[in-house]
Design an enzyme around this catalytic site. Structure first.
Site, short mmCIF file in Angstrom:
data_model
loop_
_atom_site.label_atom_id
_atom_site.label_comp_id
_atom_site.label_asym_id
_atom_site.label_seq_id
_atom_site.Cartn_x
_atom_site.Cartn_y
_atom_site.Cartn_z
N GLU A 142 53.03 -58.43 -38.05
CA GLU A 142 52.96 -60.03 -37.31
C GLU A 142 51.79 -60.24 -36.41
O GLU A 142 51.52 -61.17 -36.05
CB GLU A 142 54.28 -60.48 -36.65
CG GLU A 142 54.51 -59.47 -35.32
CD GLU A 142 54.99 -58.20 -35.55
OE1 GLU A 142 55.46 -57.65 -34.48
OE2 GLU A 142 55.25 -57.61 -36.78
N ASP A 146 63.04 -63.92 -33.92
CA ASP A 146 62.55 -62.66 -33.90
C ASP A 146 61.67 -62.28 -32.74
O ASP A 146 61.53 -60.99 -32.32
CB ASP A 146 61.58 -62.55 -35.40
CG ASP A 146 62.15 -62.16 -36.39
OD1 ASP A 146 63.20 -61.47 -36.56
OD2 ASP A 146 61.91 -62.75 -37.59
N TYR A 164 56.93 -55.23 -40.13
CA TYR A 164 57.26 -56.07 -39.12
C TYR A 164 57.80 -55.31 -37.86
O TYR A 164 58.80 -54.53 -37.96
CB TYR A 164 58.07 -57.15 -39.57
CG TYR A 164 57.45 -58.01 -40.25
CD1 TYR A 164 56.26 -58.99 -39.99
CD2 TYR A 164 57.99 -58.37 -41.63
CE1 TYR A 164 55.97 -59.85 -40.78
CE2 TYR A 164 57.30 -59.21 -42.64
CZ TYR A 164 56.20 -60.20 -42.00
OH TYR A 164 55.82 -61.17 -42.73
#
Length: 371
Positions: A118, A270, A94
């Site tokens: 992602e 995030d 990620y």
């Protein structure tokens, strides 16, 4: 290919890039795997478990980064890890680059081939490597919100599901995607009064078909958003624009007017968060208060349940790890356009359009680097 799995060093991050089960599959295909000692501690796997699967255990991350062709992680590389990356080395993890200019610059400077979980897609337009963690985060968000609503933690002092004769909490979920759907499952199960807002009529229709009268689905406008935020006891921020910064749906002015003791759980943190008052927190210090509103903004929520999260993540990353190892990154990305969508930084260039636009880099189409 020689694959390296370091121990995660982000605060309270106990997941690991590869389980012993995944290591065994990769080794059986003719590749070698080195893991950093104690990397599996958070999922109750010892160094001997990794050795039994065919891995070599090394003492320091320096050895991994110096000798391995591909580094498989969970969270974005921290500054000390980014300094160890080298030109042409594959990083598969990620990244969440749009809200992180420092990381982006370091990855560009490294010359590494950086593929982000992602932004890998699937034929249906979904994000299959993000989805398992989104499911976990959505479910955890309600648990965290219920905890934060307790008076000792700064909240209203309210039980999420209420009791007979006393109203339950009003839970407002912003976004009816994967995070929002799984948050809704838990909130409904706990007996809350659930309201879900989204701007996509098809998504709202799908939500209605799934939950019926168990929830209230609302088309999101400035008016409906403001009304429901101001009457909410718990807000779950579950919005996502793939690869880009999250939209700031909750303004500072709205936070000032929300109920004192209300809670915001910003799962979008995030990608920068969907509230103007959000800032990333850790499992060690998960909450803070702005204008009497409790904010829970842990940037690696699934890291709190590493056993569940790691195995769920490995289920979807392993086929791609195998493809990259078997074919090399250029051929693997050429053969699979959905994996190619995960390429964010390569050979000193930003190859994901939303990241380039957000951070002011020249966007370079990945085809020019692969070809």
């Amino acid at each position: 290919m020689h694959i390296g799995v370091p121990k995660e060093i982000k605060d309270n991050e106990n997941r690991v890039g590869m389980t012993p089960t995944s290591v065994r599959e990769v080794v059986a295909a003719g590749h070698s795997v080195s893991v950093e000692t104690a990397c599996g501690q958070g999922i109750s796997k010892s160094d001997d478990d990794y050795r039994a699967a065919g891995a070599t255990v090394v003492k320091t991350p320096d050895e991994l980064f110096a000798n391995c062709d591909m580094i498989v992680k969970v969270k974005e590389p921290q500054a000390v890890e980014r300094a160890m990356l080298r030109e042409g080395q594959i990083l598969f993890t990620y990244l969440h680059l749009a809200p992180d200019p420092d990381q982006t610059k370091d990855l560009v400077d490294s010359g590494a081939v950086c593929i982000a979980y992602e932004t890998v897609t699937d034929p249906d337009g979904g994000l299959p490597l993000l989805a398992p963690m989104s499911k976990v985060a959505g479910r955890m968000a309600v648990q965290a919100g219920a905890y934060a609503l307790e008076k000792p933690h700064g909240g209203l002092g309210m039980l999420l599901g209420g009791v007979p004769g006393v109203d339950p909490a009003k839970v407002v979920v912003l976004g009816a995607g994967v995070v929002g759907t799984h948050a809704t499952h838990i909130a409904v199960g706990m007996g809350a009064d659930v309201w879900v807002l989204d701007r996509n009529p098809k998504v709202i229709e799908k939500h209605w078909e799934q939950f019926g009268r168990g929830t209230n689905s609302v088309f999101s406008t400035a008016d409906s958003l403001e009304h429901h935020l101001l009457t909410a006891d718990l807000v779950i921020g579950a919005v996502l624009i793939p690869g880009a910064s999250a939209p700031k749906l909750i303004t500072k002015d709205i936070v000032k007017r929300m109920k004192p003791g209300a809670v915001i759980v910003d799962v979008a943190i995030d990608q920068g968060g969907c509230s103007e008052t959000s800032k990333a927190t850790t499992h060690a210090e998960p909450t803070y208060i702005v204008d009497d509103v409790v904010h829970y903004c842990v940037a690696n929520m699934p890291g709190g349940v590493p056993l569940t999260s790691t195995y769920a993540l490995n289920n979807v990353t392993l086929p791609h790890i195998m493809a990259l190892a078997n074919k090399g990154w250029k051929q693997a990305l050429t053969d699979n356009p959905h994996l190619k969508a995960g390429l964010n930084v390569c050979n000193g260039k930003v190859t994901y359009k939303e990241v380039a636009e957000t951070l002011g880099y020249e966007y370079v189409n990945s085809d020019s680097l692969i070809g």
